[in-house]
Design a protein around this motif. Structure first.
Motif, PDB file in Angstrom:
ATOM      1  N   ILE A   1       0.589  -5.343  -1.762  1.00  0.00           N
ATOM      2  CA  ILE A   1       0.439  -6.202  -0.583  1.00  0.00           C
ATOM      3  C   ILE A   1       1.279  -7.463  -0.742  1.00  0.00           C
ATOM      4  O   ILE A   1       1.943  -7.906   0.202  1.00  0.00           O
ATOM      5  CB  ILE A   1      -1.045  -6.563  -0.365  1.00  0.00           C
ATOM      6  N   GLY A   2       1.261  -8.045  -1.923  1.00  0.00           N
ATOM      7  CA  GLY A   2       2.052  -9.249  -2.154  1.00  0.00           C
ATOM      8  C   GLY A   2       3.538  -8.993  -2.135  1.00  0.00           C
ATOM      9  O   GLY A   2       4.323  -9.849  -1.713  1.00  0.00           O
ATOM     10  N   GLY A   3       3.942  -7.801  -2.569  1.00  0.00           N
ATOM     11  CA  GLY A   3       5.361  -7.476  -2.603  1.00  0.00           C
ATOM     12  C   GLY A   3       5.925  -7.192  -1.221  1.00  0.00           C
ATOM     13  O   GLY A   3       7.003  -7.669  -0.870  1.00  0.00           O
ATOM     14  N   ASN A   4       5.200  -6.419  -0.441  1.00  0.00           N
ATOM     15  CA  ASN A   4       5.644  -6.079   0.924  1.00  0.00           C
ATOM     16  C   ASN A   4       4.425  -5.593   1.709  1.00  0.00           C
ATOM     17  O   ASN A   4       4.022  -4.443   1.590  1.00  0.00           O
ATOM     18  CB  ASN A   4       6.719  -4.994   0.885  1.00  0.00           C
ATOM     19  N   GLU A   5       3.861  -6.487   2.500  1.00  0.00           N
ATOM     20  CA  GLU A   5       2.629  -6.157   3.229  1.00  0.00           C
ATOM     21  C   GLU A   5       2.832  -5.004   4.209  1.00  0.00           C
ATOM     22  O   GLU A   5       1.981  -4.124   4.333  1.00  0.00           O
ATOM     23  CB  GLU A   5       2.128  -7.391   3.973  1.00  0.00           C
ATOM     24  N   SER A   6       3.966  -4.991   4.893  1.00  0.00           N
ATOM     25  CA  SER A   6       4.231  -3.936   5.878  1.00  0.00           C
ATOM     26  C   SER A   6       4.329  -2.574   5.201  1.00  0.00           C
ATOM     27  O   SER A   6       3.761  -1.586   5.683  1.00  0.00           O
ATOM     28  CB  SER A   6       5.515  -4.233   6.650  1.00  0.00           C
ATOM     29  N   ALA A   7       5.049  -2.532   4.092  1.00  0.00           N
ATOM     30  CA  ALA A   7       5.184  -1.276   3.359  1.00  0.00           C
ATOM     31  C   ALA A   7       3.833  -0.816   2.817  1.00  0.00           C
ATOM     32  O   ALA A   7       3.533   0.380   2.795  1.00  0.00           O
ATOM     33  CB  ALA A   7       6.182  -1.448   2.220  1.00  0.00           C
ATOM     34  N   ALA A   8       3.006  -1.773   2.377  1.00  0.00           N
ATOM     35  CA  ALA A   8       1.678  -1.434   1.866  1.00  0.00           C
ATOM     36  C   ALA A   8       0.820  -0.818   2.964  1.00  0.00           C
ATOM     37  O   ALA A   8       0.098   0.163   2.739  1.00  0.00           O
ATOM     38  CB  ALA A   8       1.002  -2.682   1.301  1.00  0.00           C
TER      39      ALA A   8
END
Length: 323
Positions: free
Chosen positions: A200-207
């Protein structure tokens, strides 16, 4: 070219991970040389551990939030409110010891859930919602306590955080901090929940696309931060023998500083859990050393601000090089 890039990335990661340890050792050695009798005395070292433990517990909760690319400014006020509530129910011959402890944890969890719901479902920026709860919760603490500290705590409650381990001088607070830190490290590195926090912290959309319920995760993450703030609150009340509505002021800044200095990225998605230990210890040692050297608290604030700025600059620079 690939070898050069690889070498640069390896060097950057090492600077990020081990630079704080080197700085910590330098500060320790310097203080031992400058003022060995005052700094290295058993009583002073115990005081450092106690201070680092409270901030470290808060920093562990903050670590979850920052890794998920959030922020929690309400933890200091939560410390005050949970401490006041716990103190009200910790008078001799009033309630079982478990009651003030559970109430403090529930208060912290409640504040955390409010923050999480505001961020996840209200789409309120983390800075804004936690700033609002920071102010409101401090106000509630002042109202509940009548603006005065709550005294008259039972000996059993006082012994929760003011005691030592066996016949040693090591404070029991160190055990609480170590337990919370190791549990946090296990959750972040060995569980699916922990890996989802990094995602989530790295890429919320991808998560979200990968099937992670981001909204629910955020509520749980902030609830963890709030619960640990409640835990720190009743520990502080036990240690100081009072529940003070003014306790925990600026604790949120110390917690954030410990996490950032420890190597957790402010942009979320990266950082090692054990860095929080070094960050908390470094801040406690630095503050103690500056007190011993009679450095004004005003200058201490400037020094702390410079350290935080430097840590963020290192983080930003390492991100650019990795990109």
């Amino acid at each position: 070219m690939n070898k050069k890039i690889l070498g640069t990335g390896y060097f950057t990661r090492n600077i990020r991970e081990f630079g704080i340890i080197v700085a910590f050792i330098i500060i320790l050695v310097s203080l031992m040389i400058i003022s060995p009798s005052a700094f290295a005395s058993p009583r002073n070292l115990v005081g450092i551990v106690r201070q680092a433990a409270i901030n470290g517990i808060l920093a562990c909760g903050m670590m979850f939030v920052i890794i998920s690319n959030g922020i929690d400014l309400s933890v200091g006020s939560t410390v005050a409110l949970s401490g006041v509530i716990a103190a009200h129910f910790a008078h001799p011959d009033s309630y079982p010891l478990i009651v003030p402890i559970v109430l403090a944890l529930l208060i912290g969890s409640f504040v955390g859930v409010i923050n999480g719901v505001g961020v996840a479902y209200g789409n309120i920026p983390p800075f804004i919602i936690t700033l609002a709860t920071m102010t409101a919760v401090r106000g509630v603490a002042l109202i509940v306590s009548g603006g005065s500290p709550v005294f008259g705590l039972s000996d059993a409650f006082k012994g929760i955080a003011s005691g030592t381990i066996g016949n040693t001088i090591l404070p029991v607070l160190a055990v609480y901090f170590l337990f919370v830190l190791l549990l946090s490290g296990f959750i972040l590195t060995k569980t699916v929940f922990g890996r989802r926090i990094y995602a989530i912290g790295g890429n919320e959309s991808a998560a979200a696309v990968s099937g992670i319920n981001v909204k629910r995760m955020r509520v749980v993450i902030y609830a963890i931060s709030g619960t640990l703030a409640g835990f720190a609150g009743f520990l502080l009340a036990s240690r100081t023998y009072q529940g003070s509505p003014t306790a925990g002021q600026s604790y949120e800044l110390d917690a954030i500083a410990a996490v950032i200095i420890g190597g957790i990225s402010m942009s979320g998605g990266s950082g090692k859990w054990y860095g929080t230990l070094i960050g908390a210890l470094l801040l406690a040692v630095l503050a103690n050393g500056l007190d011993i050297l009679n450095v004004s608290s005003n200058y201490q604030m400037i020094i702390k601000g410079c350290i935080i700025t430097l840590a963020v600059l290192v983080d930003i620079n390492s991100k650019k090089k990795q990109a």
